[in-house]
Design an enzyme around this catalytic site. Structure first.
Site, mmCIF file in Angstrom:
data_model
loop_
_atom_site.group_PDB
_atom_site.id
_atom_site.type_symbol
_atom_site.label_atom_id
_atom_site.label_comp_id
_atom_site.label_asym_id
_atom_site.label_seq_id
_atom_site.Cartn_x
_atom_site.Cartn_y
_atom_site.Cartn_z
ATOM 1 N N ASP A 106 0.843 -1.198 0.000
ATOM 2 C CA ASP A 106 0.000 0.000 0.000
ATOM 3 C C ASP A 106 0.875 1.244 0.000
ATOM 4 O OD1 ASP A 106 0.798 -0.652 2.677
ATOM 5 O OD2 ASP A 106 -0.738 0.697 3.456
ATOM 6 N N GLU A 172 0.146 -1.033 5.922
ATOM 7 C CA GLU A 172 1.253 -0.437 6.667
ATOM 8 C C GLU A 172 1.127 1.084 6.718
ATOM 9 O OE1 GLU A 172 5.081 1.440 7.518
ATOM 10 O OE2 GLU A 172 3.939 1.601 5.658
#
Length: 177
Positions: A106, A172
Site C-alpha cells: 500500500d 502499513e
C-alpha cells in the site's frame, strides 16, 4: 548449529542478467506504481486488492507457494474489510537458512497538488536518472526486487542459497491494523 549459507556461484553473471532485463524491471515497477493502492482511502481499497492479486500472480508463476490470510473488518469503518495479508514460502531445504521478507504493497495518498512534480501514479525518470512514483521505494519497489531476484536465479538455473518466507501486507501506511 545453523547450516551454512551457500554462496552464489557467479555474481557477475547475475548482474549481467539484471542489466539485460533492466527495462522489464522498470516496466514492472511502472505497472505496480500505476495501481493506486492507498489503504487510507476506502474508495481505493479495491486497488489494494488489485495490487495483492498482481503480486500473487507473479509469485505463482515463480512457484512461490502463497495464500491470503484474511484480517477481518477494519475497526470503526463498518463493513469495510481489511486487505488480506499474503504469506508465501519459497524453498523447504532443511540444510539452508530461512529468511523472512516483509514488505507492504500500500501507499500514502498523493496528488500533484501535494507538491508532486509529476503524476504520482505514473513512474517518471528525471534528468538525473532518478525514478519518481508513489511506492517506488516505499515499498512496492523493494517487494518486486525480491521477486526479480528469484526470477533471475531461476532463469540462470541457480538455486537460491536460502529458503524465503514472505509477508506482504497492504495496511502499513494506515497503521498495520
Amino acid at each position: 548449529m545453523e547450516p551454512p549459507c551457500p554462496v552464489v556461484p557467479d555474481l557477475a553473471a547475475f548482474y549481467k542478467r539484471v542489466d539485460e532485463r533492466a527495462d522489464e524491471m522498470v516496466a514492472s515497477l511502472a505497472e505496480a506504481v500505476a495501481i493506486p493502492s492507498v489503504s487510507a482511502d476506502p474508495v481505493r481499497r479495491p486497488d489494494c486488492l488489485r495490487m495483492i492479486a498482481h503480486v500473487r500472480a507473479w509469485m505463482g508463476r515463480l512457484g512461490i507457494a502463497n495464500e491470503l490470510r484474511p484480517l477481518g473488518k477494519q475497526q470503526g469503518k463498518g463493513d469495510l474489510e481489511l486487505p488480506p495479508v499474503v504469506v508465501g514460502r519459497y524453498g523447504h531445504d532443511s540444510m539452508k537458512r530461512t529468511i523472512g521478507l516483509y514488505s507492504h504493497l500500500d501507499v500514502q495518498p498523493a496528488q500533484r497538488e501535494d507538491g508532486w512534480r509529476t503524476d504520482p501514479f505514473k513512474l517518471e525518470e528525471d534528468e538525473k536518472g532518478q525514478m519518481w512514483g508513489r511506492g517506488t521505494t516505499d515499498d512496492k519497489g523493494p517487494a518486486l526486487a525480491w521477486l526479480w531476484v528469484i526470477e533471475i536465479f531461476q532463469e540462470m538455473k541457480v538455486e537460491l542459497p536460502v529458503n524465503v518466507v514472505f509477508c506482504f501486507e497492504s495496511m502499513e501506511e494506515s497503521g498495520s491494523e
